[in-house]
Design a protein around this motif. Sequence first.
Motif, PDB file in Angstrom:
ATOM      1  N   ARG A  95      16.375 -21.817  19.260  1.00 25.95           N
ATOM      2  CA  ARG A  95      17.594 -22.541  18.919  1.00 25.95           C
ATOM      3  C   ARG A  95      17.428 -23.141  17.527  1.00 25.95           C
ATOM      4  NH1 ARG A  95      21.369 -24.303  22.854  1.00 25.95           N
ATOM      5  NH2 ARG A  95      20.826 -23.741  25.001  1.00 25.95           N
ATOM      6  N   ARG A  96      18.550 -23.316  16.864  1.00 25.70           N
ATOM      7  CA  ARG A  96      18.511 -23.955  15.547  1.00 25.70           C
ATOM      8  C   ARG A  96      18.465 -25.473  15.726  1.00 25.70           C
ATOM      9  NH1 ARG A  96      19.354 -22.931  10.239  1.00 25.70           N
ATOM     10  NH2 ARG A  96      19.567 -20.720  10.737  1.00 25.70           N
ATOM     11  N   TRP A  98      18.299 -29.316  13.335  1.00 21.26           N
ATOM     12  CA  TRP A  98      18.531 -29.938  12.034  1.00 21.26           C
ATOM     13  C   TRP A  98      17.751 -31.250  11.962  1.00 21.26           C
ATOM     14  CZ3 TRP A  98      22.122 -27.099  14.568  1.00 21.26           C
ATOM     15  CH2 TRP A  98      22.856 -26.152  13.836  1.00 21.26           C
ATOM     16  N   SER A 109      16.331 -27.365   8.349  1.00 24.05           N
ATOM     17  CA  SER A 109      16.930 -26.798   9.556  1.00 24.05           C
ATOM     18  C   SER A 109      16.447 -25.367   9.696  1.00 24.05           C
ATOM     19  CB  SER A 109      18.458 -26.829   9.484  1.00 24.05           C
ATOM     20  OG  SER A 109      18.934 -25.930   8.495  1.00 24.05           O
ATOM     21  N   GLU A 111      15.938 -21.917  12.927  1.00 23.52           N
ATOM     22  CA  GLU A 111      15.711 -21.520  14.307  1.00 23.52           C
ATOM     23  C   GLU A 111      14.228 -21.601  14.618  1.00 23.52           C
ATOM     24  OE1 GLU A 111      17.298 -17.910  15.689  1.00 23.52           O
ATOM     25  OE2 GLU A 111      19.362 -18.629  15.662  1.00 23.52           O
ATOM     26  N   ASP A 178      25.183 -28.659  23.317  1.00 19.52           N
ATOM     27  CA  ASP A 178      25.581 -28.565  21.908  1.00 19.52           C
ATOM     28  C   ASP A 178      25.429 -29.905  21.203  1.00 19.52           C
ATOM     29  OD1 ASP A 178      26.186 -25.911  22.243  1.00 19.52           O
ATOM     30  OD2 ASP A 178      28.354 -26.205  22.421  1.00 19.52           O
ATOM     31  N   PHE A 181      21.483 -30.322  20.589  1.00 16.18           N
ATOM     32  CA  PHE A 181      20.838 -29.427  19.632  1.00 16.18           C
ATOM     33  C   PHE A 181      21.518 -29.420  18.264  1.00 16.18           C
ATOM     34  CE2 PHE A 181      19.297 -27.500  23.648  1.00 16.18           C
ATOM     35  CZ  PHE A 181      17.935 -27.588  23.392  1.00 16.18           C
ATOM     36  N   ARG A 182      22.769 -29.802  18.192  1.00 13.45           N
ATOM     37  CA  ARG A 182      23.458 -29.819  16.903  1.00 13.45           C
ATOM     38  C   ARG A 182      23.408 -31.187  16.226  1.00 13.45           C
ATOM     39  NH1 ARG A 182      28.918 -26.225  18.310  1.00 13.45           N
ATOM     40  NH2 ARG A 182      27.803 -24.278  18.791  1.00 13.45           N
ATOM     41  N   SER A 183      22.757 -32.134  16.878  1.00 17.27           N
ATOM     42  CA  SER A 183      22.611 -33.451  16.261  1.00 17.27           C
ATOM     43  C   SER A 183      21.558 -33.393  15.165  1.00 17.27           C
ATOM     44  CB  SER A 183      22.220 -34.493  17.308  1.00 17.27           C
ATOM     45  OG  SER A 183      20.948 -34.193  17.850  1.00 17.27           O
ATOM     46  N   ARG A 184      21.518 -34.412  14.322  1.00 15.33           N
ATOM     47  CA  ARG A 184      20.506 -34.513  13.274  1.00 15.33           C
ATOM     48  C   ARG A 184      19.363 -35.374  13.795  1.00 15.33           C
ATOM     49  NH1 ARG A 184      24.340 -31.024  11.970  1.00 15.33           N
ATOM     50  NH2 ARG A 184      24.385 -30.490   9.745  1.00 15.33           N
TER      51      ARG A 184
END
Length: 236
Positions: A95-96, A98, A109, A111, A178, A181-184
Amino acid sequence: MNDVAIHHRGNVDLELDAALLFYRSASGEVYATQHAARVVNDRPVLLPGVPMTLESLADFAELAARRTTYRGFVHERVVYFAPNLLAWWVPAGKRRVWFEADGKLGNRSGECNHPPLLFIVNKRSWSVFALRNDERPGAATKLYRAPYFNVWETGQICTGNVDTPDAINSDSIKPYEDAFFRSRFTHANTDRLIRRRGGAVRLWLDLLDGAEFPLHQLVDTTRTLADVVSTLTEKD
């Protein structure tokens, strides 16, 4: 007292009919009585009550459940589901992520490989744990510290300004994942996220460079899935 708005499809007249009174002892025992209720001189009045039987309590609980419980297909990764509590697992994979951190990680950032994870959500908190084995966990499965920034030693996630779903049901699994994992990721909330020289910073630098996740270096929480669920449900 706040006003209560009752919404219903179509025109429906509602009249005051009955009330339930619940009494709780210091030890947590609950006693309930049912009262007829009437409006006298424009004021609601409770009439003498009678103790509620187990049968009448069951009828009330069933009626309430029809309105309050989730109805729908259960997500294949759900491992525990109760009113206002949901636990599910995430298989290991790429997963990516950041970072907006100080020091060597900086603003990076990419994967990278992640361990299998367990998320638990209730109406008060949102937690994540790591798993040693990439398989569906059971009640006796040991939980390990999730080595992510912005996660406390207890597993609780620091939400910050991240938007999370309003509901707790199978449909909210992807939005919660989401949101995480999409948080900073900005900083470590505890000193020992992983048993590795250089700590979590070294771990994520290596993972961003393509390293496999070192499952053998996870920190044992000394708790099982059943332990954590029990603690959370006792507080409800």
